[in-house]
Design a protein around this motif. Structure first.
Motif, mmCIF file in Angstrom:
data_model
loop_
_atom_site.group_PDB
_atom_site.id
_atom_site.type_symbol
_atom_site.label_atom_id
_atom_site.label_comp_id
_atom_site.label_asym_id
_atom_site.label_seq_id
_atom_site.Cartn_x
_atom_site.Cartn_y
_atom_site.Cartn_z
ATOM 1 N N GLY A 197 0.838 -1.191 0.000
ATOM 2 C CA GLY A 197 0.000 0.000 0.000
ATOM 3 C C GLY A 197 0.867 1.232 0.000
ATOM 4 N N PRO A 198 0.299 2.392 0.343
ATOM 5 C CA PRO A 198 1.091 3.618 0.407
ATOM 6 C C PRO A 198 2.153 3.492 1.494
ATOM 7 C CG PRO A 198 -1.268 4.088 0.652
ATOM 8 C CD PRO A 198 -1.101 2.602 0.664
ATOM 9 N N GLY A 199 3.349 3.934 1.182
ATOM 10 C CA GLY A 199 4.444 3.813 2.137
ATOM 11 C C GLY A 199 5.247 5.082 2.279
ATOM 12 N N GLY A 200 6.089 5.090 3.294
ATOM 13 C CA GLY A 200 6.973 6.226 3.531
ATOM 14 C C GLY A 200 8.239 5.768 4.221
ATOM 15 N N TRP A 201 9.260 6.589 4.103
ATOM 16 C CA TRP A 201 10.522 6.314 4.783
ATOM 17 C C TRP A 201 10.979 7.573 5.497
ATOM 18 C CZ3 TRP A 201 14.560 9.374 3.224
ATOM 19 C CH2 TRP A 201 14.495 9.916 1.927
ATOM 20 N N GLY A 202 11.751 7.379 6.574
ATOM 21 C CA GLY A 202 12.272 8.503 7.333
ATOM 22 C C GLY A 202 13.705 8.258 7.757
ATOM 23 N N VAL A 203 14.474 9.328 7.779
ATOM 24 C CA VAL A 203 15.878 9.283 8.178
ATOM 25 C C VAL A 203 16.145 10.453 9.120
ATOM 26 C CG1 VAL A 203 18.282 9.508 7.374
ATOM 27 C CG2 VAL A 203 16.615 8.222 6.001
ATOM 28 N N VAL A 204 16.842 10.176 10.214
ATOM 29 C CA VAL A 204 17.284 11.209 11.148
ATOM 30 C C VAL A 204 18.800 11.093 11.262
ATOM 31 C CG1 VAL A 204 17.152 12.087 13.512
ATOM 32 C CG2 VAL A 204 15.110 11.099 12.420
ATOM 33 N N VAL A 205 19.506 12.120 10.784
ATOM 34 C CA VAL A 205 20.966 12.167 10.850
ATOM 35 C C VAL A 205 21.341 13.040 12.041
ATOM 36 C CG1 VAL A 205 23.098 12.760 9.627
ATOM 37 C CG2 VAL A 205 21.079 12.001 8.322
ATOM 38 N N GLN A 206 22.090 12.471 12.982
ATOM 39 C CA GLN A 206 22.538 13.219 14.145
ATOM 40 C C GLN A 206 24.042 13.447 14.033
ATOM 41 O OE1 GLN A 206 21.175 10.934 17.527
ATOM 42 N NE2 GLN A 206 19.079 11.658 17.268
ATOM 43 N N PHE A 207 24.447 14.705 14.174
ATOM 44 C CA PHE A 207 25.844 15.081 14.058
ATOM 45 C C PHE A 207 26.482 15.186 15.439
ATOM 46 C CE2 PHE A 207 23.604 16.587 10.340
ATOM 47 C CZ PHE A 207 24.416 16.160 9.310
ATOM 48 N N THR A 208 27.802 15.090 15.471
ATOM 49 C CA THR A 208 28.517 15.108 16.744
ATOM 50 C C THR A 208 28.343 16.430 17.496
ATOM 51 O OG1 THR A 208 30.558 15.786 15.621
ATOM 52 C CG2 THR A 208 30.251 13.414 16.019
ATOM 53 N N ASP A 209 28.005 17.513 16.789
ATOM 54 C CA ASP A 209 27.802 18.804 17.457
ATOM 55 C C ASP A 209 26.366 18.995 17.948
ATOM 56 O OD1 ASP A 209 26.331 19.332 15.167
ATOM 57 O OD2 ASP A 209 27.524 21.072 14.554
ATOM 58 N N GLY A 210 25.528 17.969 17.793
ATOM 59 C CA GLY A 210 24.149 18.033 18.266
ATOM 60 C C GLY A 210 23.140 18.475 17.227
ATOM 61 N N SER A 211 23.599 18.903 16.068
ATOM 62 C CA SER A 211 22.658 19.304 15.031
ATOM 63 C C SER A 211 22.048 18.074 14.368
ATOM 64 C CB SER A 211 23.325 20.226 14.006
ATOM 65 O OG SER A 211 24.398 19.580 13.378
ATOM 66 N N VAL A 212 20.941 18.302 13.656
ATOM 67 C CA VAL A 212 20.142 17.213 13.096
ATOM 68 C C VAL A 212 19.702 17.563 11.677
ATOM 69 C CG1 VAL A 212 17.955 15.945 13.344
ATOM 70 C CG2 VAL A 212 19.287 16.520 15.368
ATOM 71 N N LEU A 213 19.647 16.537 10.846
ATOM 72 C CA LEU A 213 19.066 16.641 9.507
ATOM 73 C C LEU A 213 18.063 15.513 9.368
ATOM 74 C CD1 LEU A 213 18.960 17.652 6.523
ATOM 75 C CD2 LEU A 213 20.748 15.972 6.056
ATOM 76 N N GLU A 214 16.853 15.836 8.911
ATOM 77 C CA GLU A 214 15.825 14.822 8.698
ATOM 78 C C GLU A 214 15.443 14.786 7.223
ATOM 79 O OE1 GLU A 214 13.704 15.106 13.070
ATOM 80 O OE2 GLU A 214 12.737 16.126 11.394
ATOM 81 N N MET A 215 15.178 13.573 6.738
ATOM 82 C CA MET A 215 14.771 13.362 5.351
ATOM 83 C C MET A 215 13.638 12.355 5.324
ATOM 84 S SD MET A 215 18.511 12.919 3.514
ATOM 85 C CE MET A 215 19.182 11.776 4.717
ATOM 86 N N GLY A 216 12.861 12.393 4.272
ATOM 87 C CA GLY A 216 11.821 11.400 4.098
ATOM 88 C C GLY A 216 11.075 11.614 2.803
ATOM 89 N N ASP A 217 10.265 10.640 2.454
ATOM 90 C CA ASP A 217 9.435 10.741 1.258
ATOM 91 C C ASP A 217 8.412 9.618 1.284
ATOM 92 O OD1 ASP A 217 8.455 11.800 -1.082
ATOM 93 O OD2 ASP A 217 10.209 11.358 -2.284
ATOM 94 N N HIS A 218 7.600 9.576 0.263
ATOM 95 C CA HIS A 218 6.549 8.559 0.181
ATOM 96 C C HIS A 218 6.612 7.842 -1.160
ATOM 97 C CE1 HIS A 218 4.692 11.601 -2.346
ATOM 98 N NE2 HIS A 218 3.896 10.645 -2.811
ATOM 99 N N GLN A 219 5.914 6.752 -1.223
ATOM 100 C CA GLN A 219 5.729 6.020 -2.458
ATOM 101 C C GLN A 219 4.280 5.522 -2.440
ATOM 102 O OE1 GLN A 219 8.622 2.906 -3.221
ATOM 103 N NE2 GLN A 219 8.795 3.692 -5.297
ATOM 104 N N PRO A 220 3.552 5.696 -3.539
ATOM 105 C CA PRO A 220 2.124 5.389 -3.515
ATOM 106 C C PRO A 220 1.778 3.907 -3.351
ATOM 107 C CG PRO A 220 2.793 6.142 -5.696
ATOM 108 C CD PRO A 220 3.972 6.297 -4.797
ATOM 109 N N GLU A 221 2.597 3.001 -3.854
ATOM 110 C CA GLU A 221 2.306 1.572 -3.769
ATOM 111 C C GLU A 221 3.616 0.837 -3.547
ATOM 112 O OE1 GLU A 221 -0.178 -1.813 -3.726
ATOM 113 O OE2 GLU A 221 -0.708 0.301 -3.692
ATOM 114 N N THR A 222 3.771 0.251 -2.367
ATOM 115 C CA THR A 222 5.036 -0.379 -2.005
ATOM 116 C C THR A 222 4.799 -1.367 -0.873
ATOM 117 O OG1 THR A 222 7.352 0.107 -1.481
ATOM 118 C CG2 THR A 222 5.692 1.450 -0.360
ATOM 119 N N THR A 223 5.888 -1.842 -0.285
ATOM 120 C CA THR A 223 5.798 -2.723 0.880
ATOM 121 C C THR A 223 6.617 -2.136 2.028
ATOM 122 O OG1 THR A 223 7.741 -4.049 0.307
ATOM 123 C CG2 THR A 223 5.594 -4.782 -0.586
#
Length: 171
Positions: A21-47
């Protein structure tokens, strides 16, 4: 010239509403200085498994762009991803991408990309899902938000010296 931030650890997660069905992914990148980068997206039909793998692929593509050689941890709640990349993949390759039962390996395209991006400085670590681990909980929230069609607000409080990564899945 600004000094490049170092990645400490990366949390990845994938999810699917109805499987497939519809799916999504998420990523949280944590840096040694405490800062953060987040990424993600979706796909309409996946597992679910494909989204778990896509999250790890996007994380490793980001690591490649950063060209970081120092060790870092990639944490996921997917035993499928960890076992696949650390245990099963070499056997699949030797058998021509067949399982022990002689059947084609599922998600071969993503396994091949994941293997291509994997680096010795990456330590693959399992984290129990829904156990209160903040990085894993946030990656889960991002993945599930995208799977439900609700783009979550993604944090990006890193310095300008890091490469910028698109949130789109490469097709």
């Amino acid at each position: 010239m600004a000094q490049q931030q170092l990645i400490d650890c990366i949390y990845t997660d994938g999810g699917c509403i109805h499987n497939p069905g519809p799916g999504g992914w998420g990523v949280v990148v944590q840096f040694t200085d405490g800062s953060v980068l987040e990424m993600g997206d979706h796909q309409p039909e996946t597992t679910n498994n494909r989204m778990e793998m896509q999250a790890a692929i996007q994380a490793l593509e980001y690591v490649r762009e950063c060209d970081q050689q120092e060790p870092m941890r990639l944490l996921t709640d997917s035993k499928y991803v960890i076992d696949g990349i650390t245990k099963w993949i070499k056997g699949w390759q030797k058998k021509g991408w067949k399982t022990a039962a002689g059947k084609p390996v599922l998600n071969q395209d993503l396994w091949q990309r994941l293997h291509q991006l994997n680096h010795p400085q990456i330590s693959w670590c399992h984290v129990k899902g829904h156990s209160g681990e903040p990085g894993n909980e946030r990656a889960d929230a991002i993945a599930n938000g995208f799977a439900r069609g609700q783009k979550p607000h993604l944090r990006n409080n890193q310095s300008a010296s890091m490469p910028k990564k698109s949130t789109k899945i490469k097709r």
